[in-house]
Design an enzyme around this catalytic site. Sequence first.
Site, PDB file in Angstrom:
ATOM      1  N   ASP A 106      10.220 -15.709   5.862  1.00  0.00           N
ATOM      2  CA  ASP A 106       9.624 -15.641   4.521  1.00  0.00           C
ATOM      3  C   ASP A 106       9.701 -14.210   3.990  1.00  0.00           C
ATOM      4  O   ASP A 106       9.754 -13.254   4.764  1.00  0.00           O
ATOM      5  CB  ASP A 106       8.160 -16.111   4.608  1.00  0.00           C
ATOM      6  CG  ASP A 106       7.583 -16.419   3.236  1.00  0.00           C
ATOM      7  OD1 ASP A 106       8.357 -16.561   2.261  1.00  0.00           O
ATOM      8  OD2 ASP A 106       6.352 -16.523   3.125  1.00  0.00           O
ATOM      9  N   HIS A 116      17.933 -13.362  -0.090  1.00  0.00           N
ATOM     10  CA  HIS A 116      18.492 -14.362   0.842  1.00  0.00           C
ATOM     11  C   HIS A 116      19.758 -13.805   1.503  1.00  0.00           C
ATOM     12  O   HIS A 116      19.966 -13.946   2.706  1.00  0.00           O
ATOM     13  CB  HIS A 116      18.817 -15.666   0.102  1.00  0.00           C
ATOM     14  CG  HIS A 116      17.619 -16.315  -0.525  1.00  0.00           C
ATOM     15  ND1 HIS A 116      16.409 -16.405   0.124  1.00  0.00           N
ATOM     16  CD2 HIS A 116      17.435 -16.893  -1.744  1.00  0.00           C
ATOM     17  CE1 HIS A 116      15.533 -17.031  -0.674  1.00  0.00           C
ATOM     18  NE2 HIS A 116      16.128 -17.318  -1.816  1.00  0.00           N
ATOM     19  N   LEU A 158      22.098 -20.538  24.439  1.00  0.00           N
ATOM     20  CA  LEU A 158      21.020 -20.723  23.464  1.00  0.00           C
ATOM     21  C   LEU A 158      21.256 -21.962  22.584  1.00  0.00           C
ATOM     22  O   LEU A 158      22.363 -22.182  22.105  1.00  0.00           O
ATOM     23  CB  LEU A 158      20.962 -19.484  22.546  1.00  0.00           C
ATOM     24  CG  LEU A 158      19.984 -19.568  21.364  1.00  0.00           C
ATOM     25  CD1 LEU A 158      18.536 -19.453  21.832  1.00  0.00           C
ATOM     26  CD2 LEU A 158      20.285 -18.474  20.331  1.00  0.00           C
TER      27      LEU A 158
HETATM   28  C1  FPP Z   1      11.847 -17.625   2.165  1.00  0.00           C
HETATM   29  O1  FPP Z   1      11.764 -16.523   1.317  1.00  0.00           O
HETATM   30  C2  FPP Z   1      13.226 -17.861   2.612  1.00  0.00           C
HETATM   31  C3  FPP Z   1      13.949 -18.982   2.360  1.00  0.00           C
HETATM   32  C4  FPP Z   1      13.411 -20.119   1.612  1.00  0.00           C
HETATM   33  C5  FPP Z   1      15.353 -19.143   2.771  1.00  0.00           C
HETATM   34  C6  FPP Z   1      15.790 -18.466   4.028  1.00  0.00           C
HETATM   35  C7  FPP Z   1      17.250 -18.460   4.053  1.00  0.00           C
HETATM   36  C8  FPP Z   1      18.060 -17.489   4.510  1.00  0.00           C
HETATM   37  C9  FPP Z   1      17.590 -16.280   5.188  1.00  0.00           C
HETATM   38  C10 FPP Z   1      19.542 -17.586   4.325  1.00  0.00           C
HETATM   39  C11 FPP Z   1      20.256 -18.702   5.022  1.00  0.00           C
HETATM   40  C12 FPP Z   1      19.835 -19.016   6.403  1.00  0.00           C
HETATM   41  C13 FPP Z   1      20.607 -19.247   7.486  1.00  0.00           C
HETATM   42  C14 FPP Z   1      19.989 -19.814   8.712  1.00  0.00           C
HETATM   43  C15 FPP Z   1      22.043 -18.953   7.541  1.00  0.00           C
HETATM   44  P1  FPP Z   1      11.197 -16.708  -0.147  1.00  0.00           P
HETATM   45  O2  FPP Z   1      12.331 -16.874  -1.068  1.00  0.00           O
HETATM   46  O3  FPP Z   1      10.199 -17.824  -0.187  1.00  0.00           O
HETATM   47  O4  FPP Z   1      10.487 -15.321  -0.349  1.00  0.00           O
HETATM   48  P2  FPP Z   1       9.195 -14.983  -1.228  1.00  0.00           P
HETATM   49  O5  FPP Z   1       8.039 -15.736  -0.610  1.00  0.00           O
HETATM   50  O6  FPP Z   1       9.055 -13.510  -1.083  1.00  0.00           O
HETATM   51  O7  FPP Z   1       9.488 -15.423  -2.623  1.00  0.00           O
END
Ligand code: FPP
Length: 263
Positions: free
Chosen positions: A37, A54, A148
């Site tokens: 997050d 992201h 893993l």
């Molecule tokens: C939460 O941050 C994150 C996500 C919803 C997406 C996570 C995805 C990635 C890191 C990229 C792809 C993953 C892989 C496994 C290749 P948020 O957007 O909710 O952040 P915020 O709470 O600060 O708005």
Amino acid sequence: MSRQDILDTTVEGSVERTLFEQIELERLPQHIAIIMDGNGRWAKGRNLPRVEGHRAGIKSVREAVETCARLDVPVLTLYAFSVENWKRPRTEVDVLMKLLKQYLRLELSTLMKNNIRFRVLGRTPELPADVVEELEAGMERTRDNHGLLFNIALNYGGRTEIVDACQSIVNEAVANEKPVVVDEALFASHLYTAGIADPDLLIRTSGELRVSNFLLWQIAYAELWVTETLWPDFRKRELFRAIIDYQKRDRRYGGIAATRSTA
Ligand code: FPP
């Protein structure tokens, strides 16, 4: 990838090396689950569009996967996209799907080289066809690896998973024309995680104190560890801190406290 790699890639006396030396390698969590997050906040703090968070988060994914493989942690599960995440702007969803595809394409050889098996947890058939194709290719290529196990929770919801397990039990009973007696083991065998040990350690980045519909059944006895660090800044030192903290916990599973040796 091995523990020796951690020694080879960290400088003696550095924060990472000092933390690594504090880990009891014979008492590692057998399954680490991570709620990634804070990507949006990371980007906002730099006046960048959310998607850049992201994009930057991919580096942390790589580091988490590689560090778990090096440590010999058997299972790592990352929460990449929830069933609720479809509510985000279309452009953000599209970028997330694109990043996933790119990640798989670019990392497949590293996964193969390091004996990592890749799996997806979630309602995959609802994902775009090109993403499903890429995911299936990744699972197929890595299926015989025995290092893993790297799970990506994608179009995943804890409640959805429980509903899907119930439906699957009902379908099986109807097909067999036999009433079924449900117990915890039978129920668990119908979850997306069938056959995989429950997480021992659940990590959440960016400070929120909630589980956000992640692995609701499986985290019944998981130890929770929350860091203020935003996901794109998550590096192995954070993972080491989480493991060290986990190893200090007294896990009681509803029983009485065990006396831990301080030696
Ligand atoms: C939460 O941050 C994150 C996500 C919803 C997406 C996570 C995805 C990635 C890191 C990229 C792809 C993953 C892989 C496994 C290749 P948020 O957007 O909710 O952040 P915020 O709470 O600060 O708005």
